[in-house]
Scaffold this motif. Structure first.
Motif, PDB file in Angstrom:
ATOM      1  N   GLU A  61      44.560  26.681  36.704  1.00  0.00           N
ATOM      2  CA  GLU A  61      43.468  26.006  36.828  1.00  0.00           C
ATOM      3  C   GLU A  61      42.529  26.831  35.808  1.00  0.00           C
ATOM      4  OE1 GLU A  61      40.163  24.759  40.185  1.00  0.00           O
ATOM      5  OE2 GLU A  61      42.012  25.379  40.800  1.00  0.00           O
ATOM      6  N   SER A  62      41.360  26.300  35.519  1.00  0.00           N
ATOM      7  CA  SER A  62      40.156  26.986  35.082  1.00  0.00           C
ATOM      8  C   SER A  62      39.894  28.289  36.057  1.00  0.00           C
ATOM      9  CB  SER A  62      38.875  26.178  34.809  1.00  0.00           C
ATOM     10  OG  SER A  62      37.801  26.867  34.518  1.00  0.00           O
ATOM     11  N   SER A  65      36.471  28.020  37.879  1.00  0.00           N
ATOM     12  CA  SER A  65      36.536  26.998  39.035  1.00  0.00           C
ATOM     13  C   SER A  65      37.322  27.850  40.118  1.00  0.00           C
ATOM     14  CB  SER A  65      37.523  25.808  38.661  1.00  0.00           C
ATOM     15  OG  SER A  65      36.820  25.145  37.587  1.00  0.00           O
ATOM     16  N   ARG A  68      34.582  30.148  41.862  1.00  0.00           N
ATOM     17  CA  ARG A  68      33.572  29.288  42.566  1.00  0.00           C
ATOM     18  C   ARG A  68      34.114  28.746  43.799  1.00  0.00           C
ATOM     19  NH1 ARG A  68      32.502  26.128  37.037  1.00  0.00           N
ATOM     20  NH2 ARG A  68      30.713  27.216  36.466  1.00  0.00           N
ATOM     21  N   HIS A  69      35.344  28.509  43.966  1.00  0.00           N
ATOM     22  CA  HIS A  69      35.880  28.070  45.169  1.00  0.00           C
ATOM     23  C   HIS A  69      36.129  29.417  46.141  1.00  0.00           C
ATOM     24  CE1 HIS A  69      38.681  26.135  48.130  1.00  0.00           C
ATOM     25  NE2 HIS A  69      39.193  27.309  48.383  1.00  0.00           N
ATOM     26  N   GLU A  74      27.253  30.671  42.819  1.00  0.00           N
ATOM     27  CA  GLU A  74      27.434  30.931  41.377  1.00  0.00           C
ATOM     28  C   GLU A  74      27.480  32.064  40.818  1.00  0.00           C
ATOM     29  OE1 GLU A  74      28.723  29.119  37.493  1.00  0.00           O
ATOM     30  OE2 GLU A  74      28.843  28.366  39.573  1.00  0.00           O
ATOM     31  N   ARG A 153      35.629  21.584  32.180  1.00  0.00           N
ATOM     32  CA  ARG A 153      36.444  21.144  33.242  1.00  0.00           C
ATOM     33  C   ARG A 153      37.947  21.748  32.767  1.00  0.00           C
ATOM     34  NH1 ARG A 153      36.083  15.420  35.866  1.00  0.00           N
ATOM     35  NH2 ARG A 153      36.945  14.973  33.792  1.00  0.00           N
TER      36      ARG A 153
END
Length: 235
Positions: A61-62, A65, A68-69, A74, A153
């Motif tokens: 995954e990026s 991202s 962020r999770h 941010e 994304r």
């Protein structure tokens, strides 16, 4: 250059980097630990273990991202991502990566057959460029993509595969695209893009069961086997 005579050639090959074409020896986990430490996550703590489990589960995954999770707001996510890039870059500069055996030869064979090869990653562009420079791969393929190159994304979205399809114009339809990667997110990205071949490889993060459950049409020992797989598919 060999001319392809099949009626439906798989002329666009989108390959993942870390774990698929590049062996990094677990540098993602090491760089994550360094980044998390800078944000106050103590190594050996339950919080660290929980976050590291999530990083392992979302390989491919990026990275922004993922952060962020893990970190919520941010600003903290961006801090973690920057720290990760610095730590990973330092490990790369220290000679801690190498090509997967046979990867370069496979890419060169595919290109020699007239196919367009694209390298994609969940890392930021600065990290991707550092890996390419460390391996001497800057001119190995026609195009390299990171999430920012495809609207931001990363995987499991199909955006990077579709960006490769649009930017290269190498094939007439998405079914003529081949996607290969070592994670479940690579498989989901390939399936969602409509690629005709979505090949999982066993040189990285996830096992055969995980790859198959997330849509792999084939599972290979390594990317070195990919040219022969494509040749068989076109026979």
């Amino acid at each position: 250059m060999k001319k392809l005579t099949t009626r439906n050639p798989h002329n666009l090959i989108v390959l993942d980097m870390a774990g698929t074409t590049v062996a990094d020896g677990g540098l993602v986990e090491q760089a994550f630990s360094a980044a998390a430490g800078r944000l106050g996550v103590e190594p050996g703590s339950a919080d660290h273990a929980e976050k590291l489990d999530y990083v392992r589960a979302t390989m491919g995954e990026s990275k922004i991202s993922v952060f962020r999770h893990l970190f919520g707001d941010e600003d903290r996510a961006q801090q973690a991502n920057t720290a990760f890039e610095v730590a990973y870059g330092e490990l790369v500069d220290g000679g801690r990566i190498a090509p997967i055996p046979g990867a370069r030869e496979a890419i060169e064979r595919l290109r020699g057959e007239g196919r367009t090869v694209v390298l994609s990653t969940g890392f930021a562009r600065t990290t991707q460029d550092a890996i390419l420079a460390a391996l001497g791969w800057q001119d190995l393929v026609a195009l390299t993509l990171c999430p920012a190159d495809a609207g931001g994304r990363g995987r499991p979205y199909p955006d990077m595969v579709l960006a490769a399809f649009l930017r290269t114009g190498a094939v007439d339809g998405v079914r003529q695209t081949v996607v290969a990667g070592d994670t479940s997110y690579d498989m989901l990205s390939g399936v969602r893009s409509g690629a005709g071949i979505v090949a999982g490889v066993l040189t990285g993060a996830h096992d055969k069961d995980q790859l198959t459950r997330h849509g792999a049409t084939h599972v290979l020992g390594s990317v070195a086997e990919l040219p022969d797989l494509i040749a068989r598919a076109e026979a």
